[in-house]
Design a protein around this motif. Sequence first.
Motif, PDB file in Angstrom:
ATOM      1  N   LYS A 176      74.686 -83.656   3.424  1.00 19.09           N
ATOM      2  CA  LYS A 176      74.053 -83.510   2.115  1.00 19.09           C
ATOM      3  C   LYS A 176      73.864 -84.877   1.449  1.00 19.09           C
ATOM      4  O   LYS A 176      72.795 -85.168   0.896  1.00 19.09           O
ATOM      5  CB  LYS A 176      74.898 -82.610   1.225  1.00 19.09           C
ATOM      6  CG  LYS A 176      74.320 -82.356  -0.178  1.00 19.09           C
ATOM      7  CD  LYS A 176      75.178 -81.365  -0.942  1.00 19.09           C
ATOM      8  CE  LYS A 176      74.615 -81.105  -2.332  1.00 19.09           C
ATOM      9  NZ  LYS A 176      74.664 -82.304  -3.194  1.00 19.09           N
ATOM     10  N   GLU A 177      74.885 -85.729   1.514  1.00 21.28           N
ATOM     11  CA  GLU A 177      74.798 -87.057   0.900  1.00 21.28           C
ATOM     12  C   GLU A 177      73.703 -87.893   1.560  1.00 21.28           C
ATOM     13  O   GLU A 177      72.925 -88.573   0.879  1.00 21.28           O
ATOM     14  CB  GLU A 177      76.147 -87.770   1.026  1.00 21.28           C
ATOM     15  CG  GLU A 177      77.230 -87.208   0.126  1.00 21.28           C
ATOM     16  CD  GLU A 177      78.548 -87.949   0.294  1.00 21.28           C
ATOM     17  OE1 GLU A 177      78.509 -89.088   0.806  1.00 21.28           O
ATOM     18  OE2 GLU A 177      79.599 -87.403  -0.071  1.00 21.28           O
TER      19      GLU A 177
ATOM     20  N   LEU B  21      77.058 -83.856  15.367  1.00 21.95           N
ATOM     21  CA  LEU B  21      76.872 -84.418  14.036  1.00 21.95           C
ATOM     22  C   LEU B  21      75.862 -85.561  14.079  1.00 21.95           C
ATOM     23  O   LEU B  21      74.981 -85.673  13.215  1.00 21.95           O
ATOM     24  CB  LEU B  21      78.210 -84.924  13.488  1.00 21.95           C
ATOM     25  CG  LEU B  21      78.149 -85.641  12.127  1.00 21.95           C
ATOM     26  CD1 LEU B  21      77.614 -84.705  11.045  1.00 21.95           C
ATOM     27  CD2 LEU B  21      79.530 -86.178  11.752  1.00 21.95           C
ATOM     28  N   LEU B  22      75.965 -86.390  15.109  1.00 19.08           N
ATOM     29  CA  LEU B  22      75.045 -87.511  15.258  1.00 19.08           C
ATOM     30  C   LEU B  22      73.606 -87.017  15.399  1.00 19.08           C
ATOM     31  O   LEU B  22      72.676 -87.584  14.820  1.00 19.08           O
ATOM     32  CB  LEU B  22      75.452 -88.333  16.489  1.00 19.08           C
ATOM     33  CG  LEU B  22      74.969 -89.786  16.562  1.00 19.08           C
ATOM     34  CD1 LEU B  22      75.453 -90.578  15.368  1.00 19.08           C
ATOM     35  CD2 LEU B  22      75.435 -90.425  17.869  1.00 19.08           C
TER      36      LEU B  22
ATOM     37  N   LYS C 135      84.218 -91.205  11.975  1.00 20.56           N
ATOM     38  CA  LYS C 135      85.138 -92.131  12.636  1.00 20.56           C
ATOM     39  C   LYS C 135      84.398 -93.200  13.439  1.00 20.56           C
ATOM     40  O   LYS C 135      85.024 -94.066  14.048  1.00 20.56           O
ATOM     41  CB  LYS C 135      86.103 -91.368  13.545  1.00 20.56           C
ATOM     42  CG  LYS C 135      85.453 -90.641  14.701  1.00 20.56           C
ATOM     43  CD  LYS C 135      86.502 -89.876  15.496  1.00 20.56           C
ATOM     44  CE  LYS C 135      85.896 -89.143  16.683  1.00 20.56           C
ATOM     45  NZ  LYS C 135      86.915 -88.372  17.429  1.00 20.56           N
ATOM     46  N   PHE C 136      83.062 -93.138  13.451  1.00 25.45           N
ATOM     47  CA  PHE C 136      82.298 -94.235  14.049  1.00 25.45           C
ATOM     48  C   PHE C 136      82.517 -95.484  13.201  1.00 25.45           C
ATOM     49  O   PHE C 136      82.480 -95.419  11.974  1.00 25.45           O
ATOM     50  CB  PHE C 136      80.801 -93.908  14.091  1.00 25.45           C
ATOM     51  CG  PHE C 136      80.471 -92.636  14.827  1.00 25.45           C
ATOM     52  CD1 PHE C 136      80.872 -92.445  16.136  1.00 25.45           C
ATOM     53  CD2 PHE C 136      79.763 -91.621  14.199  1.00 25.45           C
ATOM     54  CE1 PHE C 136      80.571 -91.273  16.808  1.00 25.45           C
ATOM     55  CE2 PHE C 136      79.452 -90.454  14.860  1.00 25.45           C
ATOM     56  CZ  PHE C 136      79.860 -90.260  16.171  1.00 25.45           C
TER      57      PHE C 136
ATOM     58  N   SER D 236      83.585 -81.302   5.653  1.00 24.39           N
ATOM     59  CA  SER D 236      83.363 -82.737   5.507  1.00 24.39           C
ATOM     60  C   SER D 236      81.999 -83.141   6.087  1.00 24.39           C
ATOM     61  O   SER D 236      81.272 -83.935   5.492  1.00 24.39           O
ATOM     62  CB  SER D 236      84.474 -83.503   6.214  1.00 24.39           C
ATOM     63  OG  SER D 236      84.261 -84.893   6.165  1.00 24.39           O
ATOM     64  N   ASN D 237      81.661 -82.566   7.234  1.00 25.16           N
ATOM     65  CA  ASN D 237      80.381 -82.882   7.882  1.00 25.16           C
ATOM     66  C   ASN D 237      79.198 -82.397   7.042  1.00 25.16           C
ATOM     67  O   ASN D 237      78.176 -83.083   6.916  1.00 25.16           O
ATOM     68  CB  ASN D 237      80.313 -82.264   9.274  1.00 25.16           C
ATOM     69  CG  ASN D 237      81.242 -82.958  10.260  1.00 25.16           C
ATOM     70  OD1 ASN D 237      81.703 -84.076  10.011  1.00 25.16           O
ATOM     71  ND2 ASN D 237      81.522 -82.310  11.380  1.00 25.16           N
TER      72      ASN D 237
END
Length: 371
Positions: free
Chosen positions: A13-14, A153-154, A41-42, A7-8
């Motif tokens: 990519k998006e 991720l951030l 989830k932010f 998912s990450n």
Amino acid sequence: MTKADHSNIALLKEIAELLNEETEMKQMLQLALEKLLEGTKFETGWIFLIKDRRRHELIAEANLPNNLEQEECRYLCKGGCWCLSKYHNNELEKASNIIECQRIELANKHSNEAHDAITHHATVPLQSGPEKFGLLNVASPNTVRFSDDDLALLESIAFQIGSAIKRILLTKQEKDVALAQERNRLARDLHDSVNQLLFSVTLTSRAGIEMTDEPLVKETFAEIQSLTQEALTEMRALIWQLRPKGLETGLLEALKGYAEMLGITLDVKVSGVLQFPSKIEEALFRIAQEALNNVRKHAGVKQAQIIIRVTHSDILLVIKDDGRGFSVDSSIALPSLGLQSMRDRTEALGGTIDWVSDIGKGTEILIRLPY
């Protein structure tokens, strides 16, 4: 690889595709922030672009709670906070949990509504290599600390955004260089063709005056010579506007040279140190240039005064003349495109401009820019 990892990667990519497609800074950052919140989830976030210790701009925000959104995001736009302080002190190198946020605390304190349980946020610098551009902040209700995976991720998304900001800035620099080159080419063409042609007409009309004894013919040639000389002065002024010679030796020399070319005696008074970024220096030159043009065309005098005062917080530029003046009515449109141009240049740099003038009492123009 876990489902969360897939998912990450899909989210990264998006966001990368979105960043590569956009060419306008504000829209790019807004869309990237919204995409980030959709895929994680932010729940809320905001982005600061930071120029220096005194200037940070809230350039994007999404899903803000009412207490942060009220009064045009007052608590996000004004004052300082822990993350900005750490950023300026080079103590914020990666994504971090903020133990407490002064902005959220003040917003909650002065809000009459429930504050949606947002009390803390995570922050990450936006940078490309050693160059830093701002901060990305995110938050969620009832969350005081984000996991290491969330922060990782951030960081990845912040790296993508930082690289995209650098790309847009480089593209703008290339466009500015191309524009300057085109302006220089046009200035050369005008000088080599139209300017020389006008000079030739001036010489021809002068010869015509000497070749005839007819008063009416002499008067006609004299009128042609006068009009051509005026057009030559206008053309030289236009060439200066396209290619401001003299700025390489400083603002004062450029202004004195321009005034001399217009036939204006210029009295200049300066206090403070004139060391400006090139953008501010050129803006000051262009504004004063337009003011001196107005003196030559409309004031009916050949003298003007320029005052420049520089402090730690602002720059004051004053242009004065004792000419005809004009009637100022703030409730109606400005009386000339030149004055509107001066206002536009001033406001583009976050400054203010005022006129003090009246018929027969001269004109005083006051420009104040943040510094």
